[in-house]
Design a protein around this motif. Structure first.
Motif, PDB file in Angstrom:
ATOM      1  N   MET A 160      18.818   4.025   0.536  1.00 21.65           N
ATOM      2  CA  MET A 160      18.085   3.138   1.420  1.00 21.65           C
ATOM      3  C   MET A 160      17.091   3.837   2.343  1.00 21.65           C
ATOM      4  O   MET A 160      16.557   3.214   3.257  1.00 21.65           O
ATOM      5  CB  MET A 160      19.056   2.305   2.272  1.00 21.65           C
ATOM      6  N   HIS A 161      16.748   5.072   2.088  1.00 21.92           N
ATOM      7  CA  HIS A 161      15.896   5.818   3.013  1.00 21.92           C
ATOM      8  C   HIS A 161      14.415   5.546   2.781  1.00 21.92           C
ATOM      9  O   HIS A 161      13.953   5.419   1.638  1.00 21.92           O
ATOM     10  CB  HIS A 161      16.178   7.305   2.900  1.00 21.92           C
ATOM     11  N   ASP A 162      13.665   5.538   3.900  1.00 21.57           N
ATOM     12  CA  ASP A 162      12.260   5.145   3.841  1.00 21.57           C
ATOM     13  C   ASP A 162      11.404   6.087   3.003  1.00 21.57           C
ATOM     14  O   ASP A 162      10.417   5.658   2.400  1.00 21.57           O
ATOM     15  CB  ASP A 162      11.674   5.013   5.253  1.00 21.57           C
ATOM     16  N   ASP A 163      11.750   7.371   2.933  1.00 26.57           N
ATOM     17  CA  ASP A 163      10.934   8.272   2.124  1.00 26.57           C
ATOM     18  C   ASP A 163      11.072   7.994   0.633  1.00 26.57           C
ATOM     19  O   ASP A 163      10.259   8.466  -0.168  1.00 26.57           O
ATOM     20  CB  ASP A 163      11.252   9.738   2.438  1.00 26.57           C
ATOM     21  N   HIS A 164      12.064   7.201   0.250  1.00 21.93           N
ATOM     22  CA  HIS A 164      12.274   6.872  -1.157  1.00 21.93           C
ATOM     23  C   HIS A 164      11.831   5.459  -1.522  1.00 21.93           C
ATOM     24  O   HIS A 164      11.639   5.176  -2.703  1.00 21.93           O
ATOM     25  CB  HIS A 164      13.754   7.046  -1.525  1.00 21.93           C
ATOM     26  N   LEU A 165      11.676   4.575  -0.540  1.00 21.64           N
ATOM     27  CA  LEU A 165      11.304   3.192  -0.888  1.00 21.64           C
ATOM     28  C   LEU A 165      10.187   2.632  -0.018  1.00 21.64           C
ATOM     29  O   LEU A 165       9.978   1.422   0.030  1.00 21.64           O
ATOM     30  CB  LEU A 165      12.532   2.275  -0.845  1.00 21.64           C
ATOM     31  N   ASN A 166       9.421   3.532   0.599  1.00 18.64           N
ATOM     32  CA  ASN A 166       8.293   3.098   1.422  1.00 18.64           C
ATOM     33  C   ASN A 166       7.339   2.201   0.651  1.00 18.64           C
ATOM     34  O   ASN A 166       6.727   1.292   1.215  1.00 18.64           O
ATOM     35  CB  ASN A 166       7.554   4.330   1.953  1.00 18.64           C
ATOM     36  N   GLY A 167       7.195   2.430  -0.656  1.00 21.56           N
ATOM     37  CA  GLY A 167       6.256   1.659  -1.459  1.00 21.56           C
ATOM     38  C   GLY A 167       6.821   0.405  -2.091  1.00 21.56           C
ATOM     39  O   GLY A 167       6.087  -0.333  -2.766  1.00 21.56           O
ATOM     40  N   PHE A 168       8.102   0.107  -1.873  1.00 16.59           N
ATOM     41  CA  PHE A 168       8.696  -1.051  -2.542  1.00 16.59           C
ATOM     42  C   PHE A 168       8.056  -2.383  -2.138  1.00 16.59           C
ATOM     43  O   PHE A 168       7.790  -3.223  -3.004  1.00 16.59           O
ATOM     44  CB  PHE A 168      10.209  -1.074  -2.302  1.00 16.59           C
ATOM     45  N   PRO A 169       7.809  -2.636  -0.839  1.00 18.74           N
ATOM     46  CA  PRO A 169       7.133  -3.894  -0.510  1.00 18.74           C
ATOM     47  C   PRO A 169       5.770  -4.021  -1.190  1.00 18.74           C
ATOM     48  O   PRO A 169       5.375  -5.112  -1.605  1.00 18.74           O
ATOM     49  CB  PRO A 169       7.005  -3.834   1.016  1.00 18.74           C
ATOM     50  N   HIS A 170       5.041  -2.905  -1.310  1.00 18.02           N
ATOM     51  CA  HIS A 170       3.749  -2.926  -1.992  1.00 18.02           C
ATOM     52  C   HIS A 170       3.927  -3.264  -3.476  1.00 18.02           C
ATOM     53  O   HIS A 170       3.169  -4.069  -4.032  1.00 18.02           O
ATOM     54  CB  HIS A 170       3.068  -1.568  -1.843  1.00 18.02           C
ATOM     55  N   LEU A 171       4.918  -2.668  -4.117  1.00 17.24           N
ATOM     56  CA  LEU A 171       5.166  -2.972  -5.527  1.00 17.24           C
ATOM     57  C   LEU A 171       5.497  -4.443  -5.721  1.00 17.24           C
ATOM     58  O   LEU A 171       5.050  -5.073  -6.690  1.00 17.24           O
ATOM     59  CB  LEU A 171       6.311  -2.108  -6.058  1.00 17.24           C
ATOM     60  N   ALA A 172       6.286  -5.001  -4.815  1.00 19.92           N
ATOM     61  CA  ALA A 172       6.655  -6.415  -4.929  1.00 19.92           C
ATOM     62  C   ALA A 172       5.455  -7.323  -4.681  1.00 19.92           C
ATOM     63  O   ALA A 172       5.250  -8.308  -5.407  1.00 19.92           O
ATOM     64  CB  ALA A 172       7.789  -6.739  -3.954  1.00 19.92           C
ATOM     65  N   ARG A 173       4.642  -7.004  -3.667  1.00 20.59           N
ATOM     66  CA  ARG A 173       3.513  -7.870  -3.313  1.00 20.59           C
ATOM     67  C   ARG A 173       2.375  -7.794  -4.309  1.00 20.59           C
ATOM     68  O   ARG A 173       1.802  -8.810  -4.700  1.00 20.59           O
ATOM     69  CB  ARG A 173       2.975  -7.484  -1.920  1.00 20.59           C
ATOM     70  N   HIS A 174       2.023  -6.575  -4.710  1.00 20.08           N
ATOM     71  CA  HIS A 174       0.779  -6.389  -5.450  1.00 20.08           C
ATOM     72  C   HIS A 174       0.980  -6.074  -6.930  1.00 20.08           C
ATOM     73  O   HIS A 174       0.003  -6.093  -7.689  1.00 20.08           O
ATOM     74  CB  HIS A 174      -0.052  -5.296  -4.782  1.00 20.08           C
ATOM     75  N   HIS A 175       2.203  -5.778  -7.338  1.00 25.98           N
ATOM     76  CA  HIS A 175       2.481  -5.553  -8.760  1.00 25.98           C
ATOM     77  C   HIS A 175       3.554  -6.512  -9.287  1.00 25.98           C
ATOM     78  O   HIS A 175       3.920  -6.429 -10.459  1.00 25.98           O
ATOM     79  CB  HIS A 175       2.910  -4.100  -8.992  1.00 25.98           C
ATOM     80  N   ARG A 176       4.058  -7.377  -8.412  1.00 25.09           N
ATOM     81  CA  ARG A 176       5.073  -8.370  -8.764  1.00 25.09           C
ATOM     82  C   ARG A 176       6.328  -7.725  -9.354  1.00 25.09           C
ATOM     83  O   ARG A 176       6.990  -8.287 -10.236  1.00 25.09           O
ATOM     84  CB  ARG A 176       4.496  -9.418  -9.725  1.00 25.09           C
TER      85      ARG A 176
END
Length: 664
Positions: free
Chosen positions: A378-394
Motif C-alpha cells: 500500500m505504499h505511495d512509491d509503488h501505487l502513486n500512478g494507480f489513480p491515473h491508470l484508472a482515470r485515463h487508461h480505464r
C-alpha cells in the motif's frame, strides 16, 4: 483525457459561481470610477507601476500583453479567457479589442510575476483557476509564509516567489484533463521544472496547435534562469524535470509556443530539441553518472514480462498475447520525481504524478492497453500512478483483501507512506487465492513484514516460476556477509513473526525468479532464501529479548491502540463518528476503559466507553463527537486523543487523531 467545464474547486459549479460572484464584469477601466467594485480596496489594488506597451495581436483571436509576465488573451466575441495575469493591467486594455467580460484566468504556475495582480481579479469577481498541485500557494499563501524556513536553508526551491496574500480559487486545473471554454479545448499538461506544479495548456487557437508553456522555455534554446531549476542544496533535479517536460511537450507537436517570458515562436520543434541538448550536456558535466528520468527504459525479463527498474520503485508489466497488460505496481517516474513531489505536497494533499514508461511499452513491447493494476503493497512509491491508470487508461484495480480499506479510505490510517488519494478497488483476493488473467494463472498470498498490507504474487511466466515480492526482500549491498536483506519500519505495522510468515510463503513456492519492489529481478537461490529466514528467526529472538513487555508486539506496533479514522473531516456544528480500535496481543482478554480528550467546547457520547478485547484478537468502541457551530476559523486542524485504562493500569493518552474542519 477527462474533460471538465472549468469548475470543481470546493464543488462549486461554474454557473453558481458566476451567479454569486458576478462573472468578471469589467469596470469602465478607470480605477476609482463608480463602476469599480468597492471591494477593490479590501482585496488590494494593483501596484503603483504598469507596463508601458499595449496588446499585440498574434492571430485573429489571440493577443499578448508584455507585463510582469506575458499575459495571453483568448477572445470569443466580447468574452475573453486569460492565461496568466501579471499585474492585472490587461483589464484596462481589453475594451480596445471589443472584450467586455473576462470569464476566467488560468495560471500556469504560482509565481508572483504570473499572479501579483490577482487581487484586482478578485475585486472584479473574475474566477481564478490554478494548477491543482499549487492551489495551496494561492489560497493559503499566508500560511505558507508562516511556515517557510529561512534559517538553516537547504531546501532552496524558489517558492519564495509565492504571493504574499491569500487569493480565493474558483477552480483547479488537473493534470491531463481538458479545460473547455467557448470554442477552445485546452489540455492541462504537467510540465514540472520551473516549479514543481507547473502546467502547460495545449489546444487549437485560430487553426494552430498552441502551447502556453509558462516558464518551461523562454525562447528557442533558452530558459529564463537556472536558479529556479535547483530545489535542494547543490542538486540538479529541476534540470532533469525540465528535460523530461520539454521532451514530452515536444511530442505533443505544438505549432506555436507562447512562453511566459520571451516572444511567442512558431515551429518550435528545433528550438526545444536545442534546449534539451544543451541542458543534457550541462547535466552530464555537472553530475556525471547520474541518469536522467527521460532516459529510463524498461526491459524484457521474459517474452511476456517487462520490468521498469529505474523508476522510483520497480514496476512490472505482464503483457498477454492480446496486448493487454497487468501491472504490478506503478509509482513515480524516477527517484527525483518521487522525492521532490513528496517534499512539495501540502499537508492533507497528494503528491503529483506524471505519466511515464507507457509510450515505451507501446512502442517496443506490444502494449495495447493497461487492463489491470495490482499493488504489491500500500505504499505511495509503488501505487502513486494507480489513480491515473484508472482515470485515463480505464485500468481495473485489484488487490489483496486486507489492502482494500487502506486504498479506499486512506484517511483512516496513520501508517507509513499512505497515498493521499482514495483508490477504488474493483476486485480483491483472499490469502492463497488463485485466479486466471488472460493466459496466465496467478496466486495471491499475504506477505507481511515490510508492512502488514503487502502481498506476494506468484505466477509461471514463460517457464519461470516468478515471485513478485514487493519490498519483502532485496539483494544485499556489496560487501555484506549475506546475499539477501530485508527492512524494518515499525510504523508500517510490524509484529514479531511478520517477516517470517512472508519468507515461509516465498520458500514454499520455490521461485526461480524474484521480482522485487526495487531493483532488477534476480535468480532465486534457495540457500540464500533459507539464510534470510534463519536471520529473521534471530531477529524474532532479539525482539523478545530487548522489549520489556513479555508480549513483545506491544513494543513493535505503535498502532495497537488507534483511532479510526485517523484523519477526520467535519464542519462546525456537525457530528462525526470515531472508533478506538485495539489489537490485543495478550493470551487473555483485555478489559479497557477509554475517554476522548477533546478541544474546548466539543462533546463526546459516550463520555467513557468500556470494551473487552478477546485474547489475540481485536476490539473497538465507538464515540460520536459534536463540534461547536461557533468554531474558531483560525483553527482548521486540531488533534484529539483517547485516554485509556487497560486491565486496571492507567496508560494515559496513548492514541490520537486529527480533525480537519471546513471553515469556509
Amino acid at each position: 483525457m477527462r474533460k471538465h467545464d472549468h469548475s470543481d474547486a470546493h464543488g462549486v459549479d461554474r454557473r453558481d459561481f458566476f451567479r454569486t460572484a458576478g462573472a468578471g464584469l469589467l469596470a469602465s477601466g478607470v480605477p476609482g470610477s463608480a463602476a469599480e467594485p468597492a471591494s477593490t480596496a479590501l482585496a488590494g489594488r494593483p501596484g503603483r507601476f504598469a507596463p508601458g506597451g499595449g496588446l499585440t495581436q498574434i492571430s485573429p483571436n489571440l493577443f499578448v500583453l508584455r507585463d510582469t509576465c506575458r499575459v495571453y488573451v483568448l477572445r470569443n466575441g466580447d468574452r475573453a479567457l486569460l492565461v496568466d495575469f501579471g499585474s492585472g493591467h490587461v483589464l484596462k486594455l481589453l475594451g480596445q479589442i471589443g472584450v467586455t467580460r473576462v470569464e476566467a484566468i488560468l495560471h500556469t504556475h504560482h509565481h508572483r510575476d504570473q499572479a501579483q495582480g490577482d487581487a484586482r481579479a478578485v475585486a472584479e469577481r473574475i474566477p481564478i483557476h490554478v494548477p491543482a498541485h499549487e492551489r495551496h500557494l494561492f489560497e493559503d499563501a499566508e500560511n505558507f509564509w508562516r511556515n517557510r524556513r529561512v534559517f538553516h536553508l537547504y531546501r532552496v526551491r524558489n517558492d519564495f516567489f509565492t504571493l504574499t496574500r491569500n487569493v480565493p480559487v474558483a477552480g483547479v486545473l488537473r493534470d491531463y484533463e481538458t479545460f473547455r471554454w467557448g470554442p477552445y479545448e485546452l489540455l492541462v499538461y504537467p510540465t514540472p521544472g520551473h516549479t514543481l506544479g507547473s502546467i502547460s495548456l495545449v489546444g487549437a487557437v485560430d487553426g494552430r496547435k498552441v502551447a502556453f508553456s509558462g516558464d518551461l522555455i523562454h525562447s528557442p534554446g533558452r530558459v529564463v534562469n537556472l536558479y529556479e531549476l535547483q530545489y535542494d542544496y547543490a542538486d540538479a533535479a529541476g534540470v532533469d524535470f525540465a528535460i523530461f517536460s520539454l521532451t514530452k511537450l515536444r511530442e505533443l507537436g505544438p505549432q506555436l509556443v507562447c512562453p511566459s517570458h520571451g516572444e511567442p515562436f512558431a515551429e518550435p520543434d528545433a528550438g526545444i530539441r536545442d534546449l534539451v541538448g544543451k541542458m543534457k550536456g550541462w547535466y552530464e558535466s555537472y553530475s556525471p553518472g547520474s541518469r536522467l528520468t527521460i532516459e529510463n527504459r524498461p526491459f524484457a525479463v521474459t517474452p511476456h514480462l517487462v520490468c521498469a527498474h529505474q523508476t522510483t520503485s520497480s514496476f512490472y508489466a505482464l503483457i498477454s498475447d492480446s496486448g493487454k497488460a497487468l501491472f504490478v505496481d506503478y509509482g513515480s517516474a524516477s527517484g527525483n520525481y518521487f522525492s521532490q513531489m513528496n517534499a512539495a505536497a501540502p499537508v492533507g494533499d497528494r503528491m503529483r504524478f506524471v505519466e511515464h514508461t507507457i509510450p515505451e511499452l507501446q512502442a517496443r513491447h506490444g502494449l495495447r492497453s493497461v487492463d489491470v493494476a495490482m499493488p504489491s503493497h500500500m505504499h505511495d512509491d509503488h501505487l502513486n500512478g494507480f489513480p491515473h491508470l484508472a482515470r485515463h487508461h480505464r485500468a481495473k484495480i485489484w488487490c489483496l483483501e486486507n489492502m482494500v480499506d487502506v486504498l479506499e479510505t486512506p484517511r483512516g490510517y496513520n501508517l507509513g507512506c499512505i497515498l493521499a488519494e482514495p483508490i477504488r478497488v474493483d476486485r480483491s483476493f483472499r490469502h492463497g487465492e488463485s485466479f486466471r488473467w488472460e493466459e496466465f494463472e496467478l496466486t495471491v498470498v499475504h506477505s507481511p513484514g515490510h508492512t502488514e498490507y503487502q502481498m506476494a504474487l506468484f505466477a509461471e511466466i514463460d517457464g519461470a516460476r516468478v515471485a513478485f515480492t514487493g519490498d519483502a526482500l532485496f539483494p544485499a549491498a556489496a560487501g555484506a556477509p549475506y546475499q539477501l536483506r530485508h527492512n524494518l519500519i515499525y510504523r508500517n505495522w510490524v509484529e514479531n513473526d511478520s517477516h517470517l510468515r512472508s519468507m515461509k510463503t516465498i520458500l514454499d513456492y520455490e521461485p526461480t525468479l524474484v521480482a522485487p519492489g526495487h531493483g532488477k529481478p534476480f535468480l532465486a537461490n534457495k540457500a540464500d532464501l533459507e539464510d534470510l529466514h534463519d536471520r529473521l528467526l534471530k531477529q524474532q529472538g532479539y525482539f523478545r529479548a530487548v522489549i520489556a513487555d513479555a508480549d513483545c508486539d506491544f513494543g513493535l506496533n505503535p498502532g495497537w491502540a488507534r483511532l479510526y479514522p485517523y484523519q477526520m473531516e467535519a464542519k462546525p456544528g456537525s457530528s462525526l463518528a470515531v472508533e478506538l480500535r485495539v489489537r490485543n496481543y495478550r493470551s487473555k482478554p483485555m478489559v479497557m476503559e477509554a475517554a476522548l480528550v477533546l478541544p474546548p467546547g466539543w462533546k463526546a457520547v459516550p463520555e467513557v466507553a468500556a470494551l473487552t478485547i478477546p485474547a489475540k484478537g481485536d476490539g473497538a468502541a465507538g464515540f460520536t463527537m459534536t463540534i461547536p457551530a461557533t468554531w474558531d476559523r483560525t483553527r482548521p486542524r486540531v488533534a484529539l486523543a483517547a485516554d485509556v485504562v487497560a486491565d486496571g493500569q492507567y496508560l494515559g493518552e496513548i492514541a490520537e487523531g486529527v480533525v480537519d474542519i471546513a471553515v469556509q
